[in-house]
Design an enzyme around this catalytic site. Structure first.
Site, mmCIF file in Angstrom:
data_model
loop_
_atom_site.group_PDB
_atom_site.id
_atom_site.type_symbol
_atom_site.label_atom_id
_atom_site.label_comp_id
_atom_site.label_asym_id
_atom_site.label_seq_id
_atom_site.Cartn_x
_atom_site.Cartn_y
_atom_site.Cartn_z
ATOM 1 N N SER A 8 41.025 46.124 45.654
ATOM 2 C CA SER A 8 41.147 46.552 44.261
ATOM 3 C C SER A 8 40.209 47.718 44.012
ATOM 4 O O SER A 8 38.989 47.594 44.175
ATOM 5 C CB SER A 8 40.772 45.396 43.327
ATOM 6 O OG SER A 8 40.533 45.922 42.024
ATOM 7 N N HIS A 31 45.523 47.834 45.429
ATOM 8 C CA HIS A 31 45.660 47.094 44.173
ATOM 9 C C HIS A 31 45.042 47.902 43.029
ATOM 10 O O HIS A 31 43.855 48.252 43.066
ATOM 11 C CB HIS A 31 44.951 45.747 44.313
ATOM 12 C CG HIS A 31 45.115 44.831 43.145
ATOM 13 N ND1 HIS A 31 46.221 44.028 42.966
ATOM 14 C CD2 HIS A 31 44.304 44.569 42.088
ATOM 15 C CE1 HIS A 31 46.082 43.317 41.865
ATOM 16 N NE2 HIS A 31 44.922 43.633 41.302
ATOM 17 N N ASP A 33 44.295 48.043 39.026
ATOM 18 C CA ASP A 33 44.162 47.211 37.823
ATOM 19 C C ASP A 33 44.274 48.069 36.567
ATOM 20 O O ASP A 33 43.403 48.890 36.294
ATOM 21 C CB ASP A 33 42.800 46.495 37.836
ATOM 22 C CG ASP A 33 42.750 45.399 38.881
ATOM 23 O OD1 ASP A 33 43.614 44.509 38.827
ATOM 24 O OD2 ASP A 33 41.854 45.440 39.750
ATOM 25 N N MET A 35 44.142 48.040 32.619
ATOM 26 C CA MET A 35 43.642 47.224 31.498
ATOM 27 C C MET A 35 43.662 48.051 30.229
ATOM 28 O O MET A 35 43.300 49.235 30.252
ATOM 29 C CB MET A 35 42.212 46.769 31.780
ATOM 30 C CG MET A 35 42.045 46.019 33.091
ATOM 31 S SD MET A 35 40.355 45.396 33.216
ATOM 32 C CE MET A 35 40.354 44.779 34.909
ATOM 33 N N HIS A 64 48.731 45.979 38.970
ATOM 34 C CA HIS A 64 48.463 44.750 38.211
ATOM 35 C C HIS A 64 48.233 45.143 36.758
ATOM 36 O O HIS A 64 47.193 45.701 36.412
ATOM 37 C CB HIS A 64 47.233 44.057 38.801
ATOM 38 C CG HIS A 64 46.820 42.813 38.083
ATOM 39 N ND1 HIS A 64 45.603 42.199 38.298
ATOM 40 C CD2 HIS A 64 47.457 42.041 37.162
ATOM 41 C CE1 HIS A 64 45.516 41.113 37.537
ATOM 42 N NE2 HIS A 64 46.621 41.001 36.830
ATOM 43 N N MET A 66 47.298 44.394 33.204
ATOM 44 C CA MET A 66 46.652 43.465 32.261
ATOM 45 C C MET A 66 46.727 44.126 30.894
ATOM 46 O O MET A 66 45.732 44.639 30.356
ATOM 47 C CB MET A 66 45.202 43.216 32.706
ATOM 48 C CG MET A 66 45.129 42.288 33.912
ATOM 49 S SD MET A 66 43.565 42.407 34.788
ATOM 50 C CE MET A 66 43.936 43.834 35.802
ATOM 51 N N MET A 135 45.898 34.092 39.159
ATOM 52 C CA MET A 135 44.554 34.631 38.915
ATOM 53 C C MET A 135 43.517 33.566 39.237
ATOM 54 O O MET A 135 43.616 32.429 38.761
ATOM 55 C CB MET A 135 44.403 35.075 37.457
ATOM 56 C CG MET A 135 45.165 36.341 37.079
ATOM 57 S SD MET A 135 44.734 37.804 38.045
ATOM 58 C CE MET A 135 42.982 38.009 37.687
ATOM 59 N N GLY A 140 40.046 40.713 33.713
ATOM 60 C CA GLY A 140 39.272 41.638 32.887
ATOM 61 C C GLY A 140 38.137 42.337 33.611
ATOM 62 O O GLY A 140 37.848 43.488 33.325
ATOM 63 N N PHE A 141 37.519 41.633 34.553
ATOM 64 C CA PHE A 141 36.349 42.212 35.211
ATOM 65 C C PHE A 141 36.307 41.826 36.679
ATOM 66 O O PHE A 141 36.724 40.720 37.044
ATOM 67 C CB PHE A 141 35.063 41.734 34.527
ATOM 68 C CG PHE A 141 34.988 42.158 33.088
ATOM 69 C CD1 PHE A 141 34.476 43.408 32.753
ATOM 70 C CD2 PHE A 141 35.472 41.334 32.084
ATOM 71 C CE1 PHE A 141 34.445 43.825 31.429
ATOM 72 C CE2 PHE A 141 35.437 41.738 30.744
ATOM 73 C CZ PHE A 141 34.924 42.992 30.419
ATOM 74 N N GLY A 142 35.775 42.742 37.498
ATOM 75 C CA GLY A 142 35.509 42.421 38.892
ATOM 76 C C GLY A 142 34.196 41.650 39.008
ATOM 77 O O GLY A 142 33.452 41.500 38.033
ATOM 78 N N ASP A 173 43.829 36.716 43.122
ATOM 79 C CA ASP A 173 43.051 37.874 42.673
ATOM 80 C C ASP A 173 41.847 37.371 41.875
ATOM 81 O O ASP A 173 42.025 36.710 40.850
ATOM 82 C CB ASP A 173 43.963 38.758 41.801
ATOM 83 C CG ASP A 173 43.264 40.012 41.295
ATOM 84 O OD1 ASP A 173 42.122 40.277 41.687
ATOM 85 O OD2 ASP A 173 43.906 40.725 40.486
ATOM 86 N N GLY A 174 40.659 37.694 42.388
ATOM 87 C CA GLY A 174 39.429 37.364 41.673
ATOM 88 C C GLY A 174 38.491 36.522 42.524
ATOM 89 O O GLY A 174 38.849 35.413 42.925
ATOM 90 N N GLY A 175 37.341 37.080 42.862
ATOM 91 C CA GLY A 175 36.336 36.332 43.620
ATOM 92 C C GLY A 175 36.718 36.057 45.058
ATOM 93 O O GLY A 175 36.160 35.144 45.676
ATOM 94 N N GLY A 195 38.108 43.015 45.512
ATOM 95 C CA GLY A 195 37.473 44.211 44.966
ATOM 96 C C GLY A 195 36.059 44.347 45.480
ATOM 97 O O GLY A 195 35.791 45.069 46.451
ATOM 98 N N SER A 196 35.144 43.608 44.855
ATOM 99 C CA SER A 196 33.734 43.802 45.202
ATOM 100 C C SER A 196 33.433 43.436 46.653
ATOM 101 O O SER A 196 32.610 44.094 47.289
ATOM 102 C CB SER A 196 32.824 43.046 44.233
ATOM 103 O OG SER A 196 33.346 41.791 43.927
HETATM 104 C C1 DX5 Z 1 40.180 41.256 37.588
HETATM 105 C C2 DX5 Z 1 41.070 42.147 38.412
HETATM 106 C C3 DX5 Z 1 40.784 42.085 39.862
HETATM 107 C C4 DX5 Z 1 39.392 42.530 40.234
HETATM 108 C C5 DX5 Z 1 38.944 41.645 41.350
HETATM 109 O O1 DX5 Z 1 40.709 41.089 36.333
HETATM 110 O O2 DX5 Z 1 42.438 41.813 38.234
HETATM 111 O O3 DX5 Z 1 41.751 42.777 40.629
HETATM 112 O O4 DX5 Z 1 39.300 43.869 40.663
HETATM 113 O O5 DX5 Z 1 37.626 41.926 41.648
HETATM 114 P P1 DX5 Z 1 36.733 40.987 42.566
HETATM 115 O O6 DX5 Z 1 37.379 40.915 43.903
HETATM 116 O O7 DX5 Z 1 35.424 41.662 42.553
HETATM 117 O O8 DX5 Z 1 36.706 39.620 41.889
HETATM 118 ZN ZN ZN Z 2 43.891 42.659 39.694
#
Ligand code: DX5
Ligand code: ZN
Length: 226
Positions: A8, A31, A33, A35, A64, A66, A135, A140-142, A173-175, A195-196
């Protein structure tokens, strides 16, 4: 079963997207995002950015959305040439009609579920979608922590996909990191957004290879039918 690792770019350097994409060129899809500060309390970028990314990306784009009112906005991303367009079930007025429009334009159609949204209403609609995104954090946030409480939804989806014989990708997606990807793979996911954990790594490409290897070694036994 095929495993896909989709970094991401939310966690990438926003002023250097072209070179950031090159650093993760061994990924399966990129990916992106989107928003809108309404559906989620955060704002990223929109169609103009996606049109430009489409010109420079080494791999297909996995969009994606959102955003509120995807019925109105999602087709534009398919028209821009995105390989895959995923919108949220909670935001769509008519998810099936929207998915059909996306497919008519030539994109894969995905539906995303927030952690609190039940999957049962969608199990009989799998033929309408190419991907279901479960999800694993609140969108909303990485950088948030993986919610293992969402894993039963993947189990239900994996059994329904295996029973149907359809080729529906199951995305999380997420964590997602080297600590959590095995849990999601065992539960039935085959497509992983990170992502991170990718962009914070010293060598993002090596991290993608590691995630792919870990997902493969934990792959769900019903996956070969998917
Ligand atoms: C969160 C996004 C994700 C985000 C994941 O709302 O949809 O795609 O980038 O980031 P990580 O992998 O850091 O949780
Ligand atoms: Zn995403």
């Amino acid at each position: 079963m095929p495993i896909r690792i989709n970094p991401s770019i939310l966690a990438a350097d926003f002023v250097n997207f072209e070179s950031e994409l090159q650093r993760v060129a061994n990924a399966d899809l990129m990916h992106i995002d989107i928003m809108d500060n309404h559906f989620v309390p955060n704002l990223t970028f929109g169609l103009a950015m996606v049109e430009r990314l489409q010109q420079v990306t080494p791999k297909p784009l996995d969009i994606h959305l959102m955003i509120d009112d995807p019925d109105r906005w999602a087709p534009g991303y398919a028209e821009a040439g995105a390989f895959s367009v995923t919108f949220h079930a909670e935001a769509a007025r008519d998810a099936v009609s929207l998915a059909r429009r996306l497919r008519d334009i030539g994109a894969r159609a995905g539906i995303a579920l927030k952690p609190g949204t039940p999957v049962e209403p969608f199990l009989d609609l799998l033929s309408e979608f190419d991907q279901v995104l479960v999800m694993t954090v609140e969108p909303g946030f990485g950088g948030q922590s993986f919610m293992e409480s969402t894993m039963p939804k993947l189990g239900l989806l994996r059994s329904a996909v295996a029973k149907s014989g359809l080729d529906v990708w199951l995305q999380v997606d997420g964590g997602i990191s080297d600590k959590t990807i095995g849990i999601a793979a065992e539960a039935g996911a085959d497509t992983f957004v990170a992502g991170s954990s990718v962009f914070a790594a010293e060598n993002p490409a090596a991290q993608i290879d590691l995630l792919r290897e870990l997902a493969r070694s934990h792959a769900h036994p019903h996956g070969e039918n998917a």
